[in-house]
Each structure stands twice: as structure tokens, then as C-alpha cells.
Motif scaffolding. Sequence first.
Motif, PDB file in Angstrom:
ATOM      1  N   GLN A  56      76.491 -41.164  -3.514  1.00  0.00           N
ATOM      2  CA  GLN A  56      76.496 -41.368  -2.064  1.00  0.00           C
ATOM      3  C   GLN A  56      76.289 -40.043  -1.323  1.00  0.00           C
ATOM      4  O   GLN A  56      75.539 -39.984  -0.334  1.00  0.00           O
ATOM      5  CB  GLN A  56      77.809 -42.011  -1.626  1.00  0.00           C
ATOM      6  N   THR A  57      76.948 -38.986  -1.795  1.00  0.00           N
ATOM      7  CA  THR A  57      76.773 -37.674  -1.155  1.00  0.00           C
ATOM      8  C   THR A  57      75.306 -37.256  -1.177  1.00  0.00           C
ATOM      9  O   THR A  57      74.763 -36.784  -0.171  1.00  0.00           O
ATOM     10  CB  THR A  57      77.632 -36.617  -1.867  1.00  0.00           C
ATOM     11  N   MET A  60      73.319 -39.417   1.340  1.00  0.00           N
ATOM     12  CA  MET A  60      73.544 -39.054   2.731  1.00  0.00           C
ATOM     13  C   MET A  60      72.907 -37.699   3.083  1.00  0.00           C
ATOM     14  O   MET A  60      72.435 -37.497   4.205  1.00  0.00           O
ATOM     15  CB  MET A  60      75.050 -39.013   3.023  1.00  0.00           C
ATOM     16  N   ASP A  61      72.867 -36.779   2.114  1.00  0.00           N
ATOM     17  CA  ASP A  61      72.184 -35.509   2.351  1.00  0.00           C
ATOM     18  C   ASP A  61      70.686 -35.729   2.519  1.00  0.00           C
ATOM     19  O   ASP A  61      70.034 -35.063   3.334  1.00  0.00           O
ATOM     20  CB  ASP A  61      72.448 -34.538   1.203  1.00  0.00           C
ATOM     21  N   GLN A  63      69.396 -38.436   3.765  1.00  0.00           N
ATOM     22  CA  GLN A  63      69.259 -39.004   5.105  1.00  0.00           C
ATOM     23  C   GLN A  63      69.204 -37.904   6.157  1.00  0.00           C
ATOM     24  O   GLN A  63      68.353 -37.932   7.064  1.00  0.00           O
ATOM     25  CB  GLN A  63      70.435 -39.937   5.397  1.00  0.00           C
ATOM     26  N   LYS A  64      70.102 -36.928   6.056  1.00  0.00           N
ATOM     27  CA  LYS A  64      70.115 -35.826   7.023  1.00  0.00           C
ATOM     28  C   LYS A  64      68.775 -35.109   7.051  1.00  0.00           C
ATOM     29  O   LYS A  64      68.240 -34.786   8.122  1.00  0.00           O
ATOM     30  CB  LYS A  64      71.225 -34.833   6.666  1.00  0.00           C
ATOM     31  N   SER A  74      68.348 -45.023   8.886  1.00  0.00           N
ATOM     32  CA  SER A  74      69.723 -45.313   8.460  1.00  0.00           C
ATOM     33  C   SER A  74      69.748 -45.524   6.950  1.00  0.00           C
ATOM     34  O   SER A  74      69.016 -46.358   6.423  1.00  0.00           O
ATOM     35  CB  SER A  74      70.233 -46.574   9.161  1.00  0.00           C
ATOM     36  N   THR A  76      72.244 -46.757   4.097  1.00  0.00           N
ATOM     37  CA  THR A  76      73.531 -47.418   3.873  1.00  0.00           C
ATOM     38  C   THR A  76      73.896 -47.357   2.397  1.00  0.00           C
ATOM     39  O   THR A  76      73.023 -47.207   1.533  1.00  0.00           O
ATOM     40  CB  THR A  76      73.485 -48.880   4.336  1.00  0.00           C
TER      41      THR A  76
END
Length: 336
Positions: A56-57, A60-61, A63-64, A74, A76
Motif C-alpha cells: 500500500q505504501t 500511494m507513493d 499516486q503522489k 485516485s 484505492t
Amino acid sequence: MKKQLYKFASVIMAIAILLSGFGVSGATASPVAADDGGEIAVIVKTGNSSFWQNVQTGAMDAQKELRAQTPKLSVTFLGAQSESNVNEQINIVESAIDRGVKAIVLAPSDTKALQPAVKKAKEAGIPVIIIDSKLDGDPSQYVSFLATDNKAAGEACAEALIEGVKKATGKDTGKIAVMSYVAGVGSEVGRVGGFKDYIKANSKLEVVTTQYSNADMPTALNQTTNVLQANPDLVGIFGANEPTAIGMGRAIEEAGLSGKIVAIGFDGNSVLKEMVVDGTLNSIAVQSSYNMGFMGVKTAYDVAYAGKTVPAVVDTGFLLVTKDNVDSTEAKNVLY
């Protein structure tokens, strides 16, 4: 050990390939306009372990980074309550399809049961990136497969166990046990299969039992306790994923056998790292779970938003971590 570092060159090469957009793919999808936003759904086996939280980390990185190009993007992240709850994961995938996500990054909990859902995604024009565990069937149903070479990782663990037993006893004979997680899942088939095949081909060690914890730490602890009590002459033991290896290590500690039995684990959270440092575990094979999340999302974006072709298979690498290299830069890059 003859080898400490495995396949990190391939990780670097894989990242370079993904960034350049070159490669081959078994599927295509119509690219999404960058300003349309939309969702990339990352669906894993469960959210209830630090391995998947590290995936997940990475996601999300990614995504940034990608929001510089697509501000409304987005990403998810969802998983079942447990790795053995296959039906729940199927429902999560079908829900993602129904809400029209732009791409799916999937770690399938079963090599066969997720096939219809992945086919449904393709029919809906949603590209699927498979991570961690292989999906059987027609590979053209998904775009790319990003994972550890689990067979090679299992073989490395077997080699470490054989060498540990030889060092402790002067020979490669005796009883060993395999503490596995979910029978039949793609990563388990390659990892445990590779381990057992290497043991058989390169030693006279006997696997006396294979236990399945369903990736549940307390179950693994109880199973290992029972195995140790039933086999007081056990010379080695292998814990094949994070919660299983932790339960195995705790059972070894409770039995007062730390340093007295050759124990090899898999994955690399802080608990397993400390077990290597204190000698409960001889070594752990650590996957780059962060890379699976980060590269999985980047690959999904390249296909769904940029219309690029991507590699059909990417090896995300692993490192065998021992007390000798636990503080190295290479180890710090994969431990979590």
C-alpha cells in the motif's frame, strides 16, 4: 552463504523498462485522458499484515508521483479480511469493475478462482496488472505480472537451510518441517515447491510435515509448537510467509530452541528482522513488497492513461537477509 543478493539488477532494469514504456503486453486498453482523473484499484489478499501494508505504501507513493500528470487520480487499496477468504476478494474485484475503475492491480488469493473476475474486467475494457501471485489460465486476460521469482526465492531458502544444517551438524541429513500459509495460492506453489525440490535434489534432508496456517500468526505458532513437540530431533524448519514465519519464530523462542535449530523465514518486517538479529532465525528472504505496489500502479497508469505497452513479466526481486548483512544498504531498502 554463497549468495546474499538476488536479482536487484533485474529490479533496476524493470523500473527502467517501465519508465521508458518499452516491452510487450498480452492486452491493450484505450488510454484515459490525463485530466479525467479516475480510479486505479489496488486489490490485495488482505490488509492485515505489514507485507501488504508496505504494498500500500508503494501504491500511494506512486499516486503522489502520478498526480503531477493527473491531479484527480485516485488510487484505492482494499483486501479481504484474511488471505484464505477468496470469495470476499472476488466480490471486491467485481465491485471495482461495477464502479468503472480505470485499471486494477490485483494480488490474487487463488490461482484459478479469480480467473472469471479478471476476464470480466478485460471484457469491460479495464486492464488488470497481476502482482505477487501468478494467475493460471489465459495470460492475455491480464496485461502484466509483477512478482518475486518465488521458485528462485524458495530455492535460496532451501540452500540456506542446507548450509545451516551442515554447519551445525556436519552433515545434510535429518528431519525438517515446512510451515506454509495458503495451499494452492500462486506464490505458495512456486515458493514452497521450489524449496522442497531443491531440498530433495541437493540434500538427504527429509521433510516430515507441511503445515498450512492460512497466513494466520497464532495458528502458525500453535502448529509449530506441535511440530517441535512431536519431532524433538528436528534439525531445520522453514516459515514461508510473514505471519507464518513470525508464529514459527515465536514458537521456537518459547521452546527455548533459538540458535539450536536452523530456521529460515520469509518476508521482512521489523519482528522478523529482530529474530534474525537475536539468532532465532538464521535468515529471511525479503521481497520488495514496496516495488509491487509502486511498480504495479505505475504499470497500470502507463497502460490505462498513457496507452503504453509494458513488459509481460517483471521480476521485483528479493534479498536473503542474515545477521551479517542486516544493516547493509541493500537490506534497509527492502526491510519494512
